[in-house]
Design an enzyme around this catalytic site. Structure first.
Site, mmCIF file in Angstrom:
data_model
loop_
_atom_site.group_PDB
_atom_site.id
_atom_site.type_symbol
_atom_site.label_atom_id
_atom_site.label_comp_id
_atom_site.label_asym_id
_atom_site.label_seq_id
_atom_site.Cartn_x
_atom_site.Cartn_y
_atom_site.Cartn_z
ATOM 1 N N ASP A 1 50.475 -39.139 -48.956
ATOM 2 C CA ASP A 1 49.302 -39.968 -49.263
ATOM 3 C C ASP A 1 48.274 -39.914 -48.134
ATOM 4 O O ASP A 1 48.620 -39.718 -46.965
ATOM 5 C CB ASP A 1 49.758 -41.419 -49.490
ATOM 6 C CG ASP A 1 48.687 -42.252 -50.176
ATOM 7 O OD1 ASP A 1 47.813 -41.672 -50.845
ATOM 8 O OD2 ASP A 1 48.720 -43.491 -50.036
ATOM 9 N N LEU B 1 66.924 -24.126 -48.624
ATOM 10 C CA LEU B 1 66.288 -25.442 -48.749
ATOM 11 C C LEU B 1 65.924 -25.656 -50.217
ATOM 12 O O LEU B 1 65.299 -24.799 -50.834
ATOM 13 C CB LEU B 1 65.016 -25.509 -47.888
ATOM 14 C CG LEU B 1 64.166 -26.778 -48.065
ATOM 15 C CD1 LEU B 1 64.908 -28.015 -47.557
ATOM 16 C CD2 LEU B 1 62.822 -26.646 -47.333
ATOM 17 N N HIS C 1 42.788 -32.846 -50.587
ATOM 18 C CA HIS C 1 43.990 -32.357 -51.281
ATOM 19 C C HIS C 1 44.300 -30.930 -50.839
ATOM 20 O O HIS C 1 45.446 -30.576 -50.595
ATOM 21 C CB HIS C 1 43.792 -32.396 -52.802
ATOM 22 C CG HIS C 1 43.581 -33.774 -53.353
ATOM 23 N ND1 HIS C 1 44.361 -34.846 -52.960
ATOM 24 C CD2 HIS C 1 42.697 -34.275 -54.259
ATOM 25 C CE1 HIS C 1 43.956 -35.933 -53.607
ATOM 26 N NE2 HIS C 1 42.945 -35.616 -54.385
HETATM 27 C C1 IPE Z 1 51.184 -41.938 -54.699
HETATM 28 O O1 IPE Z 1 49.960 -42.061 -54.063
HETATM 29 C C2 IPE Z 1 51.251 -40.665 -55.454
HETATM 30 C C3 IPE Z 1 51.212 -39.438 -54.668
HETATM 31 C C4 IPE Z 1 51.147 -39.318 -53.382
HETATM 32 C C5 IPE Z 1 51.285 -38.234 -55.433
HETATM 33 P P1 IPE Z 1 48.770 -42.940 -54.703
HETATM 34 O O2 IPE Z 1 47.638 -42.872 -53.735
HETATM 35 O O3 IPE Z 1 48.492 -42.521 -56.080
HETATM 36 O O4 IPE Z 1 49.423 -44.394 -54.724
HETATM 37 P P2 IPE Z 1 48.754 -45.812 -54.919
HETATM 38 O O5 IPE Z 1 47.939 -45.765 -56.169
HETATM 39 O O6 IPE Z 1 47.874 -46.072 -53.711
HETATM 40 O O7 IPE Z 1 49.902 -46.757 -54.975
HETATM 41 C C1 IPE Z 2 47.527 -38.475 -52.161
HETATM 42 O O1 IPE Z 2 46.331 -38.716 -51.510
HETATM 43 C C2 IPE Z 2 47.439 -37.312 -53.121
HETATM 44 C C3 IPE Z 2 47.570 -37.683 -54.537
HETATM 45 C C4 IPE Z 2 47.799 -38.877 -54.989
HETATM 46 C C5 IPE Z 2 47.435 -36.623 -55.495
HETATM 47 P P1 IPE Z 2 45.248 -39.703 -52.131
HETATM 48 O O2 IPE Z 2 44.337 -38.908 -52.982
HETATM 49 O O3 IPE Z 2 45.899 -40.850 -52.797
HETATM 50 O O4 IPE Z 2 44.483 -40.175 -50.827
HETATM 51 P P2 IPE Z 2 43.944 -41.638 -50.513
HETATM 52 O O5 IPE Z 2 45.113 -42.576 -50.642
HETATM 53 O O6 IPE Z 2 42.874 -41.940 -51.506
HETATM 54 O O7 IPE Z 2 43.440 -41.529 -49.109
HETATM 55 MG MG MG Z 3 46.504 -42.648 -52.148
#
Ligand code: IPE
Ligand code: IPE
Ligand code: MG
Length: 251
Positions: free
Chosen positions: A16, A127, A33
């Protein structure tokens, strides 16, 4: 002193913070991403070096479809590009790649690429790398329950014989070592519907580091944190201490 082995056998990561990483650079979220791919390579290398047996990465949750369409589209394109570019390297590194989640939601060309990558790396076992896409922990439990119900319907199983072990065998990752260490980057202290069943006794490690900045040193810090924990599994600290010499001598 703890009874926790120094190296977790199975690590899961909620990757995240990509969006915030990009925002800090005045770039679109998709830039973040894309930058996260380097961090994936870092953790794969780190796990291979340390002898971690399984690595499970949360790449796209069942809730992430709620994001703006252009971001979802950019993520799908990124998966395709990553599959085309990274699988050769994984193959050479001895990594077995698997996707977990409800793959039926993806379009046919992407599904085909996913299945091809799984088939190409199926002979590897250095792995086990699992990428969770359109995955939700609740979905995982529901699909296991459905399989159990189907077995009951076929007369192969009695409802009263369904126990944790039976249902557990139908959840994702059942054939791999139990989840030891659950890491979340990006500063949020929540599970966000990741491995609900599998994380029942995992050690949790939360870090403010945004996913694109996560590297082997960060992984090492998480592993060191894990190694410092006393895993009691419901027992007392004294019981764990008494059991330790027997466990050590059994190794
Ligand atoms: C969780 O992250 C999903 C992934 C990292 C793929 P999100 O950014 O979607 O989670 P929430 O919405 O903040 O809980
Ligand atoms: C996690 O990073 C990746 C996915 C959920 C696909 P985010 O896109 O949620 O990044 P933030 O949380 O908005 O910084
Ligand atoms: Mg996020």
């Amino acid at each position: 002193m703890t009874s926790t082995p120094a190296i977790p056998r199975h690590i899961a990561i909620v990757m995240d913070g990509n969006g915030r990483w990009a925002k800090a650079r005045h770039r679109p979220r998709s830039f973040g991403h894309n930058a996260g791919r380097k961090a994936v390579r870092e953790v794969v290398e780190g796990c291979l070096r340390q002898g971690v047996e399984a690595l499970t990465l949360f790449a796209f949750s069942s809730e992430n479809w709620r994001r703006p369409q252009d971001e979802v589209g950019a993520l799908m394109e990124l998966f395709v590009r990553a599959l085309d570019k990274e699988v050769d390297e994984l193959l050479q590194q001895g990594v077995r790649l698997r996707f977990i989640g409800d793959l039926a939601a993806f379009d046919a060309p992407l599904r085909k690429r996913m299945h091809a990558a799984m088939a190409r790396t199926a002979g590897n076992d250095r792995l086990h790398m699992n990428v969770a896409v359109n995955y939700g922990g609740r979905w995982d439990i529901v699909q296991a329950a459905r399989r159990a119900a189907a077995a009951v319907g076929r007369g192969e199983l009695r409802a009263e014989d369904i126990d944790e072990a039976t249902l557990g065998r139908w959840t994702s990752l059942a054939e791999l070592p139990p989840l030891d260490l659950f890491i979340r980057t990006g500063g949020e202290c929540r599970i966000s519907n990741f491995l609900l069943w599998q994380a029942a006794y995992a050690e949790l490690h939360f870090t403010d580091t945004l996913w694109p900045d996560f590297d082997q040193a960060c992984l090492q810090r998480a592993i060191d944190d894990y190694a410092s924990r006393e895993r009691r599994f419901g027992r007392t600290g004294e019981q764990v201490a008494r059991a330790r010499p027997t466990q050590d001598s059994a190794c």
